[in-house]
Design a protein around this motif. Structure first.
Motif, short mmCIF file in Angstrom:
data_model
loop_
_atom_site.label_atom_id
_atom_site.label_comp_id
_atom_site.label_asym_id
_atom_site.label_seq_id
_atom_site.Cartn_x
_atom_site.Cartn_y
_atom_site.Cartn_z
N ALA A 107 -0.99 84.59 -11.39
CA ALA A 107 -1.31 85.62 -12.27
C ALA A 107 -2.23 86.63 -11.78
N SER A 108 -3.18 86.10 -11.15
CA SER A 108 -4.18 87.06 -10.66
C SER A 108 -3.72 87.81 -9.56
N HIS A 109 -2.87 87.51 -8.72
CA HIS A 109 -2.36 88.14 -7.55
C HIS A 109 -1.38 89.51 -8.26
N MET A 110 -0.58 88.85 -9.17
CA MET A 110 0.21 90.06 -9.96
C MET A 110 -0.84 90.90 -10.73
N LEU A 111 -1.79 90.50 -11.33
CA LEU A 111 -2.83 91.45 -12.02
C LEU A 111 -3.39 92.55 -11.29
N TYR A 112 -3.82 92.30 -9.99
CA TYR A 112 -4.52 93.11 -9.21
C TYR A 112 -3.56 94.20 -8.40
N GLY A 113 -2.46 93.60 -8.18
CA GLY A 113 -1.28 94.55 -7.76
C GLY A 113 -0.64 95.46 -8.52
N ALA A 114 -0.65 94.81 -9.91
CA ALA A 114 0.02 95.78 -11.33
C ALA A 114 -0.97 96.81 -11.53
N MET A 115 -2.17 96.55 -11.72
CA MET A 115 -3.27 97.39 -12.06
C MET A 115 -3.27 98.37 -11.13
N TYR A 116 -3.32 98.05 -9.75
CA TYR A 116 -3.38 99.05 -8.56
C TYR A 116 -2.39 100.18 -8.98
N ASP A 117 -1.06 99.80 -9.07
CA ASP A 117 0.14 100.41 -9.12
C ASP A 117 0.00 101.37 -10.62
N LEU A 118 -0.42 100.88 -11.39
CA LEU A 118 -0.47 101.60 -12.63
C LEU A 118 -1.47 102.69 -12.64
N THR A 119 -2.91 102.36 -12.08
CA THR A 119 -4.02 103.34 -12.15
C THR A 119 -4.31 103.88 -11.00
N GLY A 120 -4.00 103.24 -9.85
CA GLY A 120 -4.27 104.18 -8.39
C GLY A 120 -5.42 103.47 -7.80
N GLY A 121 -6.09 102.35 -8.62
CA GLY A 121 -7.36 101.86 -8.25
C GLY A 121 -7.60 100.39 -8.69
N TYR A 122 -8.67 99.78 -8.39
CA TYR A 122 -8.64 98.65 -8.94
C TYR A 122 -9.90 98.38 -10.13
N PHE A 123 -10.29 99.23 -10.44
CA PHE A 123 -11.17 99.17 -11.65
C PHE A 123 -10.84 98.57 -12.80
N ALA A 124 -9.65 98.75 -13.31
CA ALA A 124 -9.04 98.12 -14.70
C ALA A 124 -9.10 96.60 -14.34
N ALA A 125 -8.63 96.42 -12.80
CA ALA A 125 -8.47 94.77 -12.85
C ALA A 125 -9.76 94.17 -12.64
N LEU A 126 -10.71 94.95 -12.42
CA LEU A 126 -12.07 94.37 -12.13
C LEU A 126 -12.77 93.95 -13.64
N VAL A 127 -12.23 94.91 -14.58
CA VAL A 127 -12.62 94.71 -16.17
C VAL A 127 -12.25 93.44 -16.62
N ALA A 128 -10.80 93.55 -16.61
CA ALA A 128 -10.17 92.26 -16.80
C ALA A 128 -10.75 91.18 -16.22
N ALA A 129 -10.93 91.05 -15.06
CA ALA A 129 -11.68 89.80 -14.40
C ALA A 129 -12.95 89.67 -15.02
N ILE A 130 -13.83 90.39 -15.36
CA ILE A 130 -15.00 90.16 -15.91
C ILE A 130 -14.90 89.58 -17.39
N ALA A 131 -13.80 89.75 -18.26
CA ALA A 131 -13.61 89.37 -19.34
C ALA A 131 -13.05 87.91 -19.21
N LEU A 132 -12.16 87.67 -18.17
CA LEU A 132 -11.96 86.30 -17.94
C LEU A 132 -13.06 85.23 -17.31
N LEU A 133 -13.85 86.00 -16.54
CA LEU A 133 -15.07 85.06 -16.32
C LEU A 133 -16.02 84.74 -17.26
N LEU A 134 -16.04 85.67 -18.50
CA LEU A 134 -16.94 85.53 -19.36
C LEU A 134 -16.27 84.30 -20.35
N CYS A 135 -15.08 84.34 -20.51
CA CYS A 135 -14.21 83.08 -21.08
C CYS A 135 -14.60 81.78 -20.46
N SER A 136 -14.53 81.98 -19.17
CA SER A 136 -14.77 80.68 -18.36
C SER A 136 -16.25 80.01 -18.58
#
Length: 425
Positions: free
Chosen positions: A372-401
């Protein structure tokens, strides 16, 4: 035997740990070599370098490229429990070299890819199926079956092999693509993987203690009962959720790390150097976290490393090239600790007799998170043109962990003592 629950492993005498490491050096070397030359890690750490040349030549989107590792990971997840069952019942002596040889053929076939991305997906799907026989689960089982008091340290030393792979792969693959082509580089990776099957076959055959639990041959009924008991515990589901969130946050970041740095204005060669440095941090995370797990309560150790990974992700979000090295250090340490500590924690909660099948089931969550992570970063890049949104999602997941690791109860001395009796039998 006592029913007492301990918050951490009792501090082991260093002389006892050293003796165990000395006696089990062949198994440790086999696991280290397997991790260093594992087709799974060669695939992960090389993939980011192929994104740009393949996208440019075939006009594939980042989400299409990200889906490749998602498909591969899902297939690995599906076959991990059967692979764990085979390892528990028959050992790893023949399974690992055969799996490596078949994976080498896949890498060589990748050099013949054309413009149809569906063949690219199919190739990686086949690779994902075949590498289950030489995956993290297999080498973690080898270490867990041969070490008790120094298990965390031994896992950390074995996982240094993945650090070696993470350091060398970006540099060598980047050099191969620049000097030759991406097609030739895939062929070279296949040759390295095929060559790795030889030392693995020698090491696994050289000492019967590597598969010393094999003569126990647990029955199918006992295996299914052990799995059912594990699945009924709070510990399993907290660990599974923590692993799912952690891998979903960090795994996709590794192959995308070079593109992320390039998007922040860092040159391709500079990004490759920082990615290599992150590989060194991964190695440090493997060893340091394992040593700490032998001395302190492992879930708390895991939470500490994930806090560092969260801070590193925040630094990466700033886009400042000045902090890229520090972000690589923090993220690398967290990524290095994740799978190492997952295997250690699982062995302490559930023992080692049926470790392969239990960890194989847990590994489904690890691989689903990774995919899911590979898809997340690729899809977020295509949707937003960058990686900022993917990193926000990653931080939320890290906090859950982090929350899941902090909620885990103490280890049971029953499991530890039962494991000792099994290993003495």
């Amino acid at each position: 035997m006592s029913n007492r629950r301990s918050r951490s492993s009792a501090a082991r005498p260093l002389s006892t740990m050293a003796s165990e490491l000395r006696d089990g050096w062949v198994a440790l070397l086999a696991a280290f070599t397997g991790f260093a030359l594992s087709p799974m890690y060669l695939m992960v750490y090389s993939f980011g370098l192929f994104i740009a040349p393949l996208s440019n030549e075939f006009n594939w989107s980042r989400s299409e490229m990200g889906l490749t590792l998602t498909i591969s990971g899902l297939l690995t997840a599906l076959v991990s429990p059967p692979a764990g069952w085979i390892a528990d019942r028959y050992g790893t002596r023949y399974m690992v070299p055969l799996s490596m040889l078949l994976a080498a053929g896949c890498f060589a076939a990748f050099s013949r890819f054309g413009p149809d991305v569906r063949y690219f997906w199919l190739g990686y799907a086949v690779l994902g199926t075949l590498i289950a026989g030489c995956s993290t689960m297999v080498f973690t089982r080898i270490v867990s079956a041969n070490f008790t008091f120094a298990r965390g340290t031994a896992l950390g030393l074995a996982f240094l092999g993945t650090g070696v792979c993470a350091i060398l792969t970006p540099l060598l693959v980047n050099a191969g693509i620049e000097r030759f082509s991406w097609r030739t580089t895939y062929l070279l990776i296949g040759m390295v993987t095929a060559g790795a099957a030889v030392p693995m076959a020698i090491l696994l055959a050289s000492n019967h203690r590597i598969d010393r639990q094999r003569p126990l041959r647990p029955s199918s009924q006992a295996e299914s009962g052990a799995l059912r008991r594990a699945l009924s515990t709070r510990e399993f589901w907290l660990l599974a959720t923590a692993c799912l969130c952690l891998t979903a946050a960090l795994t996709g970041m590794v192959p995308q790390f070079v593109p992320i740095l390039e998007a922040n204005g860092i040159s391709a060669s500079g990004a490759a150097a920082i990615a290599s440095f992150m590989g060194a941090a991964v190695a440090g995370g493997r060893m340091f976290s394992g040593f700490l797990a032998d001395r302190f309560f492992a879930p708390r150790v895991a939470a500490l490393f994930v806090v560092g990974g969260t801070a590193g992700s925040l630094l990466l979000m700033t886009g400042a090239s000045e902090v890229a090295w520090l972000a690589a250090l923090a993220i690398g340490l967290a990524f290095g600790a994740e799978i190492d500590l997952a295997g250690y924690i699982a062995s302490r909660y559930f023992g080692t007799r049926n470790f392969g099948v239990i960890y194989g089931f847990l590994y489904i969550f690890i691989v689903i998170g990774s995919s899911a992570s590979h898809m997340l970063y690729g899809a977020m890049y295509d949707l937003t043109g960058g990686y900022f949104a993917a990193l926000v999602a990653a931080i939320a997941l890290l906090l859950c962990s982090i929350v899941c690791f902090l909620a885990m109860p103490g280890f049971s001395d029953l499991v530890r003592e039962d494991t000792l009796l099994q290993e003495q039998s």
